[in-house]
Design a protein around this motif. Structure first.
Motif, PDB file in Angstrom:
ATOM      1  N   CYS A 218       0.835  -1.200   0.000  1.00 12.03           N
ATOM      2  CA  CYS A 218       0.000   0.000   0.000  1.00 12.03           C
ATOM      3  C   CYS A 218       0.874   1.255   0.000  1.00 12.03           C
ATOM      4  O   CYS A 218       0.552   2.246  -0.665  1.00 12.03           O
ATOM      5  N   GLY A 219       1.987   1.243   0.740  1.00  9.15           N
ATOM      6  CA  GLY A 219       2.875   2.408   0.765  1.00  9.15           C
ATOM      7  C   GLY A 219       3.536   2.695  -0.562  1.00  9.15           C
ATOM      8  O   GLY A 219       3.973   3.827  -0.806  1.00  9.15           O
ATOM      9  N   SER A 220       3.622   1.697  -1.457  1.00 12.35           N
ATOM     10  CA  SER A 220       4.246   1.893  -2.771  1.00 12.35           C
ATOM     11  C   SER A 220       3.270   2.358  -3.836  1.00 12.35           C
ATOM     12  O   SER A 220       3.674   2.622  -4.976  1.00 12.35           O
ATOM     13  N   LEU A 221       1.981   2.456  -3.494  1.00 10.71           N
ATOM     14  CA  LEU A 221       0.988   2.821  -4.504  1.00 10.71           C
ATOM     15  C   LEU A 221       1.121   4.266  -4.962  1.00 10.71           C
ATOM     16  O   LEU A 221       0.663   4.609  -6.055  1.00 10.71           O
ATOM     17  N   VAL A 222       1.725   5.139  -4.145  1.00 13.83           N
ATOM     18  CA  VAL A 222       1.899   6.528  -4.570  1.00 13.83           C
ATOM     19  C   VAL A 222       2.854   6.601  -5.760  1.00 13.83           C
ATOM     20  O   VAL A 222       2.582   7.285  -6.761  1.00 13.83           O
ATOM     21  N   GLU A 223       3.976   5.894  -5.687  1.00 15.71           N
ATOM     22  CA  GLU A 223       4.930   5.884  -6.805  1.00 15.71           C
ATOM     23  C   GLU A 223       4.325   5.219  -8.030  1.00 15.71           C
ATOM     24  O   GLU A 223       4.555   5.647  -9.169  1.00 15.71           O
ATOM     25  N   ILE A 224       3.559   4.164  -7.827  1.00 17.12           N
ATOM     26  CA  ILE A 224       2.909   3.502  -8.969  1.00 17.12           C
ATOM     27  C   ILE A 224       1.891   4.438  -9.612  1.00 17.12           C
ATOM     28  O   ILE A 224       1.759   4.480 -10.844  1.00 17.12           O
ATOM     29  N   SER A 225       1.175   5.214  -8.808  1.00 19.70           N
ATOM     30  CA  SER A 225       0.201   6.157  -9.352  1.00 19.70           C
ATOM     31  C   SER A 225       0.875   7.204 -10.227  1.00 19.70           C
ATOM     32  O   SER A 225       0.335   7.585 -11.277  1.00 19.70           O
ATOM     33  N   GLN A 226       2.042   7.672  -9.829  1.00 22.97           N
ATOM     34  CA  GLN A 226       2.759   8.641 -10.649  1.00 22.97           C
ATOM     35  C   GLN A 226       3.252   8.036 -11.951  1.00 22.97           C
ATOM     36  O   GLN A 226       3.471   8.757 -12.933  1.00 22.97           O
ATOM     37  N   SER A 227       3.428   6.721 -11.990  1.00 20.25           N
ATOM     38  CA  SER A 227       3.944   6.067 -13.197  1.00 20.25           C
ATOM     39  C   SER A 227       2.848   5.738 -14.205  1.00 20.25           C
ATOM     40  O   SER A 227       3.056   5.870 -15.413  1.00 20.25           O
ATOM     41  N   ILE A 228       1.678   5.346 -13.711  1.00 24.37           N
ATOM     42  CA  ILE A 228       0.630   4.891 -14.642  1.00 24.37           C
ATOM     43  C   ILE A 228      -0.346   5.989 -15.006  1.00 24.37           C
ATOM     44  O   ILE A 228      -1.190   5.796 -15.878  1.00 24.37           O
ATOM     45  N   GLY A 229      -0.293   7.146 -14.378  1.00 23.14           N
ATOM     46  CA  GLY A 229      -1.141   8.256 -14.767  1.00 23.14           C
ATOM     47  C   GLY A 229      -2.491   8.254 -14.078  1.00 23.14           C
ATOM     48  O   GLY A 229      -2.825   7.392 -13.254  1.00 23.14           O
ATOM     49  N   GLU A 230      -3.311   9.249 -14.451  1.00 22.61           N
ATOM     50  CA  GLU A 230      -4.586   9.461 -13.773  1.00 22.61           C
ATOM     51  C   GLU A 230      -5.594   8.354 -14.093  1.00 22.61           C
ATOM     52  O   GLU A 230      -6.281   7.851 -13.186  1.00 22.61           O
ATOM     53  N   LEU A 231      -5.674   7.952 -15.354  1.00 26.64           N
ATOM     54  CA  LEU A 231      -6.658   6.932 -15.722  1.00 26.64           C
ATOM     55  C   LEU A 231      -6.367   5.608 -15.039  1.00 26.64           C
ATOM     56  O   LEU A 231      -7.277   4.938 -14.516  1.00 26.64           O
ATOM     57  N   GLY A 232      -5.109   5.208 -15.027  1.00 24.72           N
ATOM     58  CA  GLY A 232      -4.746   3.962 -14.370  1.00 24.72           C
ATOM     59  C   GLY A 232      -4.967   4.016 -12.874  1.00 24.72           C
ATOM     60  O   GLY A 232      -5.368   3.014 -12.262  1.00 24.72           O
ATOM     61  N   THR A 233      -4.739   5.188 -12.283  1.00 25.44           N
ATOM     62  CA  THR A 233      -4.965   5.324 -10.847  1.00 25.44           C
ATOM     63  C   THR A 233      -6.436   5.164 -10.504  1.00 25.44           C
ATOM     64  O   THR A 233      -6.801   4.472  -9.547  1.00 25.44           O
ATOM     65  N   LYS A 235      -8.757   3.670 -12.271  1.00 23.29           N
ATOM     66  CA  LYS A 235      -9.285   2.352 -12.639  1.00 23.29           C
ATOM     67  C   LYS A 235      -8.735   1.239 -11.762  1.00 23.29           C
ATOM     68  O   LYS A 235      -9.479   0.314 -11.380  1.00 23.29           O
ATOM     69  N   LEU A 236      -7.435   1.320 -11.415  1.00 16.73           N
ATOM     70  CA  LEU A 236      -6.784   0.188 -10.758  1.00 16.73           C
ATOM     71  C   LEU A 236      -6.519   0.415  -9.272  1.00 16.73           C
ATOM     72  O   LEU A 236      -6.750  -0.489  -8.455  1.00 16.73           O
ATOM     73  N   LEU A 237      -6.045   1.602  -8.891  1.00 16.28           N
ATOM     74  CA  LEU A 237      -5.502   1.780  -7.548  1.00 16.28           C
ATOM     75  C   LEU A 237      -6.532   2.250  -6.538  1.00 16.28           C
ATOM     76  O   LEU A 237      -6.521   1.801  -5.381  1.00 16.28           O
ATOM     77  N   ILE A 238      -7.391   3.198  -6.904  1.00 10.41           N
ATOM     78  CA  ILE A 238      -8.327   3.759  -5.918  1.00 10.41           C
ATOM     79  C   ILE A 238      -9.246   2.681  -5.329  1.00 10.41           C
ATOM     80  O   ILE A 238      -9.483   2.682  -4.103  1.00 10.41           O
ATOM     81  N   PRO A 239      -9.773   1.721  -6.116  1.00  8.84           N
ATOM     82  CA  PRO A 239     -10.570   0.645  -5.473  1.00  8.84           C
ATOM     83  C   PRO A 239      -9.760  -0.152  -4.454  1.00  8.84           C
ATOM     84  O   PRO A 239     -10.302  -0.525  -3.395  1.00  8.84           O
ATOM     85  N   GLU A 240      -8.502  -0.404  -4.752  1.00  5.62           N
ATOM     86  CA  GLU A 240      -7.674  -1.154  -3.793  1.00  5.62           C
ATOM     87  C   GLU A 240      -7.428  -0.334  -2.520  1.00  5.62           C
ATOM     88  O   GLU A 240      -7.448  -0.880  -1.412  1.00  5.62           O
ATOM     89  N   ILE A 241      -7.232   0.982  -2.671  1.00  5.32           N
ATOM     90  CA  ILE A 241      -6.993   1.829  -1.494  1.00  5.32           C
ATOM     91  C   ILE A 241      -8.244   1.904  -0.629  1.00  5.32           C
ATOM     92  O   ILE A 241      -8.172   1.843   0.610  1.00  5.32           O
ATOM     93  N   ASN A 242      -9.392   2.032  -1.267  1.00  7.49           N
ATOM     94  CA  ASN A 242     -10.639   2.079  -0.498  1.00  7.49           C
ATOM     95  C   ASN A 242     -10.860   0.784   0.279  1.00  7.49           C
ATOM     96  O   ASN A 242     -11.376   0.789   1.404  1.00  7.49           O
ATOM     97  N   GLU A 243     -10.478  -0.319  -0.319  1.00  7.68           N
ATOM     98  CA  GLU A 243     -10.610  -1.599   0.388  1.00  7.68           C
ATOM     99  C   GLU A 243      -9.634  -1.682   1.554  1.00  7.68           C
ATOM    100  O   GLU A 243      -9.976  -2.214   2.620  1.00  7.68           O
TER     101      GLU A 243
END
Length: 802
Positions: A218-233, A235-243
């Motif tokens: 979970c702590g690495s998701l910030v760097e991944i978000s900067q790499s995959i852009g807004e759409l990927g964040t 679609k992929l990351l925000i549902p995982e963070i909410n969970e």
């Protein structure tokens, strides 16, 4: 004489006796030696093949620099390096991992060399049993991913390795390492490849059975978000963070809320308002109702960033809620008047830092208080000065400034100047709080206020309230400022003391000249005679020169300057006279030639004949500068005094080091120019206008001329009595006429002849054209004549002896 050894403990003595057991024998030492004629490459080859463990460790640490200097030797050294790594100890394995990281950072290796030699090493040692070695090789693997090309990454099967390490069958440490590997891969791959190849591993790690693995991913998701852009964040990351925000473990929930706040800058305003705000605000409402816990510690840490990152979606109503929430976080049941588990004793509490908070080493209430004080300027910046005044945040600030733990007061003292700048015209409301911090008894709190002391005081001064003097609110702060200086002067923090004295130099733009002359100048003058560190005294000189430059009354400037010059130039200790030379250079920079000649010229000449060699050496560097302050023909007497003093010191000096410096100074003196009275000097005129800018005429000070200076400041008592030194430059030559060495008499006679010629040349040159002329003795000829005089006197001495 053996009483000084009583402090030694018996255990220390026994330890000293056993130190010799681990020493090498002469044969072992001989085996460690190599011929000095060997090159670095040959020596490295011998160590890799037949070296001992300690030699291999040293070589592995320096191998990257050797290979970078000789890139052609990579293919020769790397096979032997691989063999050494596979058969080495744990310590050697750790050093080799660091060596591989450095080699990859150089960028000198080819793709074939990386694939052939280094990739197999990475796969072999990434699962090392030793934790330190495993971390070293994991860093090497991350460096390999970030520095290698995509073709090499695809050929090395790094993606397959990451997927394998994320399986539940692997150890927890391997799955945590997998989180770092997939984060590095996301920085190198396209968003499409991340979604198809890497995201399954990310989801698997976010749903791992071990909460350490979930928190690490979970702590690495910030760097991944900067790499995959807004759409990927989205679609992929925000549902995982909410969970993860609903996770059963507190550590995972704290990491998730921090990540949700940190990814906001990379998202648009609409996405934040539609997807993040409905999640963040209800979560905070639930958390604040809990008892003080480490979840509240996390909220207190991110509360400032939360307001900055969500500022675009916060209206006035939400800002009011934000302020109320912060005040609830700071309410007495959470932090104020709280006691630690050790009974609230400050001396028994562990120092609160952000790192210790994360390690759960401090009390929760004090942690929340520390973080609230740290984020207080950010809260004020987010909501504006109006809400700060209307909501009662200043009462919270006052409460934090009286907290029982010094770390809370220290961090508040370091940032209160930012609050003053935000409040603007209403910053005077902070004066009582600021005064209480200046009067604090803890040294760290006082030191934290020093870097921004002028900034805070300027905020309190300008602009003034209607109908009041600009400095009326600072009158109560003057005793507190003096008390701060007195407290720090009793500690060993001389660097902080130096910074404080330098910060006092900015008081000239804050306080009135009368306040500075009556309150601060006496204290600084007294420091010149105290036993403080030399850097502190030099800062005192700089600040005093600044005070003199902005003095309002000419009589005050005269009294203060005369007292400083007399005390330093006639000081009983040589380091005080050395300080006078520093003072002369400072005066040369800030004041006009007239001011320098009035106060510093004659005392500087007296130091040329000082009894201490180091003083004569340092004062000799002033000679060329003294000549540059003169103008002809009005300063002809001073020029003659300068030449006479230089001649006497050159003729009578017997210390070789001092004589060398004097000769250099005399050469520079001869090369210098003297301007005429009729020539314009814009730089000097500018300095004179600046030094007289603040001077006003006051008839009350006219009758004080000729009386003792600064009676209210007391006697400086750092100078010699006038009778202990020669009162004039002419009397200094008397003691050379009796019991003088023959060499000195010869040098003196030859110098008189040369100087008489120089004087005649100067006098005839006064009636010539108004161009700049040289007006001193020809130094190279003088040194030559001196050497001849020495030789002749030595011949006379030898003949007399025979």
């Amino acid at each position: 004489m053996f009483q000084s050894l009583n402090w030694l403990d018996d255990e220390d003595v026994q330890f000293e006796k056993t130190c010799t057991k681990g020493l090498l024998s002469s044969e072992e030492i001989e085996n460690l030696r190599f011929s000095e004629t060997l090159s670095e490459l040959e020596r490295a080859t011998l160590i890799l093949n037949d070296g001992q463990e300690s030699q291999k460790i040293s070589l592995a640490d320096s191998l990257p620099s050797i290979l970078v200097s000789e890139p052609a030797t990579f293919s020769e050294i790397l096979p032997q390096f691989v063999e050494m790594t596979n058969s080495g100890s744990t310590e050697l394995l750790n050093i080799c991992g660091q060596c591989v990281s450095k080699l990859l950072m150089t960028g000198k290796l080819t793709s074939q060399q990386i694939s052939t030699y280094l990739v197999p090493l990475l796969w072999n040692h990434i699962n090392s049993k030793d934790v330190t070695a495993q971390r070293s090789w994991l860093n090497a693997l991350v460096t390999f991913i970030l520095k290698s090309s995509k073709e090499v990454l695809m050929q090395s099967d790094v993606i397959k390795l990451a997927l394998d390490k994320g399986n539940l069958a692997q150890k927890t440490s391997c799955r945590i390492a997998c989180a770092e590997i997939v984060t590095a891969l996301c920085k190198r791959l396209d968003p499409g490849q991340v979604e198809s190849d890497i995201f399954p591993a990310i989801r698997m790690l976010c749903q791992d059975i071990d909460y350490d693995v979930r928190s690490a991913m979970c702590g690495s998701l910030v760097e991944i978000s900067q790499s995959i852009g807004e759409l990927g964040t989205v679609k992929l990351l925000i549902p995982e963070i909410n969970e993860l925000l609903q996770d059963e473990e507190v550590q995972v929930r704290n990491t998730a809320i921090s990540v949700l706040v940190d990814i906001c800058p990379s998202l648009s305003k609409d996405i934040i308002s539609q997807m993040l705000s409905p999640t963040i605000w209800p979560y905070l409402d639930v958390v604040i109702c809990e008892k003080p816990s480490y979840t509240l510690v996390t909220v207190a840490r991110i509360i400032g960033r939360l307001g900055v990152n969500l500022a675009d979606v916060m209206d006035e109503q939400r800002k009011e809620w934000y302020v109320r929430y912060f005040m609830k976080l700071c309410k007495p049941s959470h932090i104020l008047n709280g006691t630690s588990e050790n009974g609230g004793a400050e001396s028994t509490m562990v120092q609160i830092t952000l790192e210790s908070i994360e390690k759960k080493e401090t009390d929760v209430k004090d942690s929340i208080a520390y973080l609230c004080a740290y984020n207080f300027p950010a809260i004020c910046y987010n909501v504006g000065s109006r809400l700060v005044l209307e909501s009662g945040l200043l009462d919270v600030l006052t409460s934090l400034s009286s907290h029982h733990h010094f770390s809370v007061r220290r961090v508040l003292a370091a940032g209160i100047h930012e609050v003053a700048k935000i409040l603007g015209n209403d910053s005077r409301l902070l004066l009582p709080t600021y005064q209480s911090l200046l009067e604090d008894t803890n040294t760290e709190v006082l030191i934290a206020m020093i870097p921004n002391l002028p900034t805070a005081l300027k905020s309190f001064v300008s602009p003034p309230l209607k109908g009041q003097s600009p400095t009326i609110g600072l009158l109560d702060l003057i005793p507190a400022l003096l008390g701060q200086e007195e407290h720090i002067s009793k500690t060993r923090e001389w660097r902080a003391y130096t910074s404080l004295i330098e910060a006092w130099s900015e008081l000239t733009t804050i306080l009135t000249p009368e306040q500075i002359h009556q309150k601060f100048a006496p204290r600084l003058v007294k420091l010149l005679s105290s036993n403080v560190m030399l850097p502190v005294k030099r800062s005192v000189l700089k600040t005093l020169v600044k005070f003199l430059h902005t003095c309002k009354y000419a009589q005050q400037r005269h009294e203060l300057t005369a007292q400083i010059v007399k005390g330093l130039s006639r000081g009983k200790k040589f380091n005080q006279r050395l300080l006078f030379v520093d003072l002369c250079f400072l005066v040369l920079e800030k004041f006009s030639k007239k001011f320098f000649k009035e106060y510093c010229f004659t005392p500087a000449l007296l130091l040329i004949n000082d009894p201490t060699p180091i003083v004569r050496i340092k004062s000799s560097s002033l000679l060329p500068h003294l000549k540059s302050q003169l103008k002809m023909p009005s300063d002809r007497p001073l020029l003659q005094q300068l030449e006479a003093s230089s001649r006497r010191s050159l003729m009578s000096e017997r210390n070789k080091d001092v004589l060398t410096h004097i000769q250099r100074a005399v050469i520079e003196l001869d090369q210098g120019d003297v301007k005429l009275d009729s020539e314009p000097d814009p730089d000097d005129r500018k300095r004179e206008e600046e030094q007289n800018m603040f001077i006003v005429r006051d008839d009350r000070h006219e009758h004080l001329k000729g009386r003792s200076s600064l009676p209210e400041m007391g006697s400086l008592e750092i100078g010699r009595k006038p009778s202990s030194r020669k009162s004039s430059l002419s009397s200094l030559s008397d003691h050379h006429t009796h019991n003088e060495h023959p060499t000195g008499r010869a040098r003196r006679k030859m110098s008189h002849a040369v100087m008489s010629l120089s004087s005649r040349r100067t006098s005839t040159g006064g009636s010539q054209s108004a161009t700049t002329r040289r007006a001193s003795m020809p130094a190279p000829q003088l040194v030559d004549v001196t050497n001849k005089a020495r030789k002749s006197s030595s011949v006379k001495l030898k003949s007399g002896h025979k």
